[in-house]
Scaffold this motif. Structure first.
Motif, mmCIF file in Angstrom:
data_model
loop_
_atom_site.group_PDB
_atom_site.id
_atom_site.type_symbol
_atom_site.label_atom_id
_atom_site.label_comp_id
_atom_site.label_asym_id
_atom_site.label_seq_id
_atom_site.Cartn_x
_atom_site.Cartn_y
_atom_site.Cartn_z
ATOM 1 N N GLU A 36 -4.850 -33.411 -4.909
ATOM 2 C CA GLU A 36 -6.245 -33.564 -5.328
ATOM 3 C C GLU A 36 -7.195 -32.884 -4.350
ATOM 4 O OE1 GLU A 36 -6.704 -37.778 -5.803
ATOM 5 O OE2 GLU A 36 -5.462 -37.815 -7.610
ATOM 6 N N ASP A 39 -7.107 -29.186 -4.984
ATOM 7 C CA ASP A 39 -7.865 -28.850 -6.191
ATOM 8 C C ASP A 39 -9.373 -28.869 -5.954
ATOM 9 O OD1 ASP A 39 -5.449 -28.630 -7.496
ATOM 10 O OD2 ASP A 39 -5.592 -30.599 -8.486
ATOM 11 N N ARG A 40 -9.847 -29.774 -5.095
ATOM 12 C CA ARG A 40 -11.276 -29.889 -4.776
ATOM 13 C C ARG A 40 -11.721 -28.902 -3.694
ATOM 14 N NH1 ARG A 40 -10.176 -35.272 -3.353
ATOM 15 N NH2 ARG A 40 -11.106 -34.725 -1.367
#
Length: 89
Positions: A36, A39-40
């Motif tokens: 995550e 992805d950010r």
């Protein structure tokens, strides 16, 4: 407030004041946190291509991958705090 810096391997340094957790990368939830963060755009890989042994989670949401053991980072953090306390006296 004094800024405390910790070496996380290969000359990479993070602010000790911003660290929330130092964890092992083995569990599925931590692997999900890493994915995550990637992805950010909040993942910092400081392993220099070596195996990830510690995942450092910062209060800013950044996730830092380190090639040193979590115990080693903890020891460096503890040693830095002890040294700073001795300097204050």
């Amino acid at each position: 407030m004094q800024i405390k810096l910790i070496n996380i391997g290969f000359g990479n340094i993070v602010s000790a004041n911003r660290i929330i957790a130092i964890v092992s990368p083995e569990s599925a939830p931590i692997k999900r946190v890493i994915t995550e963060a990637r992805d950010r755009g909040m993942l910092i890989d400081a392993t220099y291509g070596r195996r990830t042994r510690a995942v450092i989670i910062a209060d800013s949401g950044h996730v830092v991958l380190s090639a040193v053991q979590p115990e080693t980072v903890k020891h460096r953090l503890h040693t830095k705090e002890t040294t700073a306390a001795d300097d204050d006296e």
